[in-house]
Every structure is written in structure tokens, then in C-alpha cells.
Design an enzyme around this catalytic site. Structure first.
Site, PDB file in Angstrom:
ATOM      1  CB  CYS A  72     -15.651 -40.687   7.907  1.00  0.00           C
ATOM      2  SG  CYS A  72     -17.038 -40.860   8.303  1.00  0.00           S
ATOM      3  CB  CYS A 105     -19.487 -37.027   3.674  1.00  0.00           C
ATOM      4  SG  CYS A 105     -20.550 -38.725   3.588  1.00  0.00           S
ATOM      5  CG  HIS A 159     -23.824 -35.371   7.380  1.00  0.00           C
ATOM      6  ND1 HIS A 159     -23.402 -34.116   6.560  1.00  0.00           N
ATOM      7  CD2 HIS A 159     -23.333 -36.381   6.925  1.00  0.00           C
ATOM      8  CE1 HIS A 159     -22.086 -35.879   5.989  1.00  0.00           C
ATOM      9  NE2 HIS A 159     -22.253 -36.722   6.238  1.00  0.00           N
TER      10      HIS A 159
END
Length: 385
Positions: free
Chosen positions: A371, A89, A341
């Protein structure tokens, strides 16, 4: 010591799953922001020395070094290379770090950093499944490793399990997370209504604004949802949205600023990355933030705004508890729970928003963290100029 400056930053609106960007080829999404980035900066594209883009699940239309493909799809000079980065991510935040490091080292003067992801076309982890199945491999990347099993046993390794472990460890209730999620939507809608994102956005066709925020959401609707894991606290309402989008930034050295007549908007003050427990996976922003502030000789009191990716509400709430940060400085325009996201693009998307919000409010320092798979977290601190 050399400096690395941010001179331009743009992003597409974030499309929701099966929304307005779902049918767009990922290379065209990336090309859209790269073309806009070069046009807004006024820099000769041939002067760019590398294009570093984040992307996960690089299969099908996202395969084959999509950074290079995006640049060429934008009609930009063939002599400029590209490289694709995968730190899960945090891929485009890491792309920003690599670009900044190239400038800070004195070996490069103009580097593009960014990311792209179309999750509507290629769902998360789809690439690994597609690659494994023809080979008769049905288990994940950790199964079968004697070293992994000796160290971590057979514990589940996935983001949902990690987010639940965080909620348990930091005593975060479902209601706490739902209230946080509602604020994310409210802040995002306020930002949209006030035009806070207008300067950073590059509309794509009819998609002119972020599609994720829900005006009709409520605590009552959230409370009616089933948990993602039986007996768990997490629901879709407190999780980041599956999304499509792209983002890009242009970094320049002092020499490039002079030679191209550029106006620096911010400088890279600090960049670092740290790891933690890969089973809990998503709590690494906590030690990574402490590490970054110590190395930078700063405290959170020095930071005017924070962007921490809302992978799940528990991630941000645990970070707030551990750091003692002022919630009014954190994700002031909402986060991924409301805005989405788009995995590989989120890092530079958040940085683009952070830069523009520092400019809007007159803040000096901004910190970004997120994260990442494997129990990792990048931290970037910028200083608005």
C-alpha cells in the site's frame, strides 16, 4: 519481447529507531548496498546506465537527488547518473518498475534499482512540515484545494485513519491484528535463527541482523497498549516499525547477460500499479492484485510466495480476506510489523527477500505488493530461474 532479469539483490539489516544505523548518513547507507551490489555482481560499474532509488522526505541529508549522492559516496564512476523516485511507501518498488521498464523497452541494458531511508534522522512527513512552516503553511497537502474538497470533503487523510477504516470495513478485530502481529515476530525470529536472511544481508559495522523482531513480545503485552486513535483498534504493536535501511538490485537485459557473463536469478514476469480510495488509502493492494493477476493470465494458485508490506496488520488481513490467499504463502519470514519499514527502501527490500526465499524453497513465481500514500499499490510478479 525483451526480457528484464534480476541478477543480484542485497539489503542492509533494518535498524530500529535510534538503533545501530540511526547515526549513519543516508547517503552512506545507500552507498553501502550499491558498492556491495556491484562487487557481488562482478559487473564493471561504468557499464551501469542509471541508478533509480526510492526515498521519501528528501530534505537535509536525503535531499539533492540522493540516488546520485549514494552512487558517488560509494566511490563509483562519475559518468553513471542517478534519479530519486517518490511513490510514498512503494518508492523503491516503483524504482524497480522504472528500471525494468528501461530494460524491457530495449533502451537500457544494466540499471540499478533500490531505495534508502533513515527515519531516525528524518521522521515521516518531516520534509513537508519543514518546507511549509517558513511559508506560514500549517496544513497538509490537500487542505485548501477546492477540487479535493469537492470530491472528498474534509475527511482526514492519513495512514492511521485509513488503517482504522480498513479494520472496520473488513470486520477485523484488535485481537485478530494482535495475533497476526505476533506471528510476524515469530516468523521473523525463525528466519533469523535459521539464517534465511544471511545471503541477502550486507552487514553495516556492528549491525549484522535486523533489529526489530522482539523475542519477548506476547499477546498480553500487546493488549496492554493504548490505541493510536482514541476509541480505535490499532496500536503500535500492529503497525510497521519506524526504521533505517537501504536495499538495491541489478537488472540486466539479455544482451547484458551475454556480454558480462551474468547468471540471471529471476525475470520480471509482470509489473503494474493501480489506485483506489485515497481516504481509505491502504486498501489498494486488493484491486491491484486482481488487476495484475488478470493481466498476467494467472491466479493466486500459480503464486508460490507473496510479500505484502505490513504497514498495518489490517492491511494484510483485509487483503487475505478479499483474495482468499493461503496465509502460509504470505510473508513467510515475517514482515514490517516485526522487521521494520524503512519507507523508501522497503520495496526492493521485500523483493530481495522474496527472491532469496524462492531460491531457498525452490518456488517458481513470487508476487509482491504494498500500500502507498494516495491510495495506490504496485504489484510485481517475478519468475525464479
Amino acid at each position: 519481447m525483451p526480457e528484464a532479469y534480476i541478477v543480484e539483490a542485497v539489503r542492509t539489516p533494518v535498524g530500529r529507531r535510534s538503533g545501530g544505523l540511526a547515526a549513519v548518513h543516508p547517503a552512506d547507507l545507500g552507498a553501502h548496498v550499491l558498492k556491495a551490489l556491484m562487487e557481488r555482481s562482478g559487473v564493471d560499474p561504468a557499464a551501469v546506465e542509471d541508478v533509480v532509488l526510492g526515498c521519501l522526505d528528501t530534505v537535509g541529508p536525503q535531499a539533492g537527488d540522493i540516488a546520485r549522492t549514494c552512487w558517488l559516496a560509494a566511490g563509483l564512476p562519475e559518468e553513471v547518473p542517478g534519479v530519486t523516485v517518490d511513490r510514498q511507501c512503494g518508492s523503491s518498488q516503483q524504482a524497480l518498475h522504472f528500471a525494468a521498464q528501461g530494460v524491457l523497452s530495449g533502451t537500457q541494458d544494466l540499471v540499478v534499482a533500490g531505495g534508502v531511508q533513515n527515519m531516525s534522522q528524518i521522521p515521516i512527513a518531516f520534509a513537508s512540515r519543514q518546507a511549509a512552516e517558513p511559508l506560514g503553511l500549517t496544513e497538509g497537502p490537500y487542505a485548501g484545494s477546492a477540487g479535493w474538497r469537492a470530491r472528498y470533503g474534509d475527511q482526514p487523510v492519513n495512514q492511521f485513519h485509513g488503517a482504522e477504516l480498513i479494520a472496520e470495513k473488513w470486520h477485523i478485530s484488535r485481537r485478530d491484528m494482535e495475533e497476526f502481529a505476533l506471528r510476524s515476530h515469530q516468523r521473523a525470529l525463525r528466519a533469523i535463527d535459521e539464517g534465511r536472511f544471511d545471503r541477502e544481508l550486507v552487514p553495516y559495522g556492528d549491525v549484522t541482523t535486523d533489529e526489530g523482531p522482539r523475542r519477548d513480545t506476547s499477546l498480553e503485552k500487546m493488549a496492554a497498549l493504548k490505541p493510536l486513535i482514541d476509541g480505535g483498534r490499532l496500536t503500535a504493536a500492529v503497525s510497521s516499525q519506524v526504521s533505517d535501511g537501504a536495499s538495491a538490485m541489478l537488472l540486466a537485459s539479455e544482451r547484458a547477460v551475454r556480454e558480462h557473463g551474468l547468471t540471471p536469478r529471476a525475470r520480471i514476469h509482470h509489473l503494474s500499479v493501480r489506485g483506489e480510495d485515497p481516504i481509505r488509502m491502504l486498501s489498494a493492494p486488493i484491486p491491484a492484485t486482481a488487476h495484475a493477476l488478470k493481466k498476467a493470465g494467472m491466479t493466486l494458485d500459480d503464486i508460490d510466495l507473496v510479500e505484502i508490506n505490513e504497514a498495518f496488520a489490517s492491511v494484510v488481513l483485509a487483503w487475505l480476506k478479499e483474495t482468499g490467499a493461503d496465509p502460509e504463502k504470505v510473508n513467510v519470514n515475517g514482515g514490517a510489523i516485526a522487521l521494520g519499514h524503512p519507507l523508501g527502501a522497503t520495496g526492493t527490500k521485500l523483493m530481495t527477500t522474496l527472491l532469496h526465499e524462492l531460491e531457498r524453497t525452490g518456488g517458481r513465481y513470487g508476487l509482491q505488493t504494498m500500500c502507498e500514500g494516495g491510495g495506490q499499490a504496485n504489484v510485481t510478479i517475478i519468475e525464479r530461474l
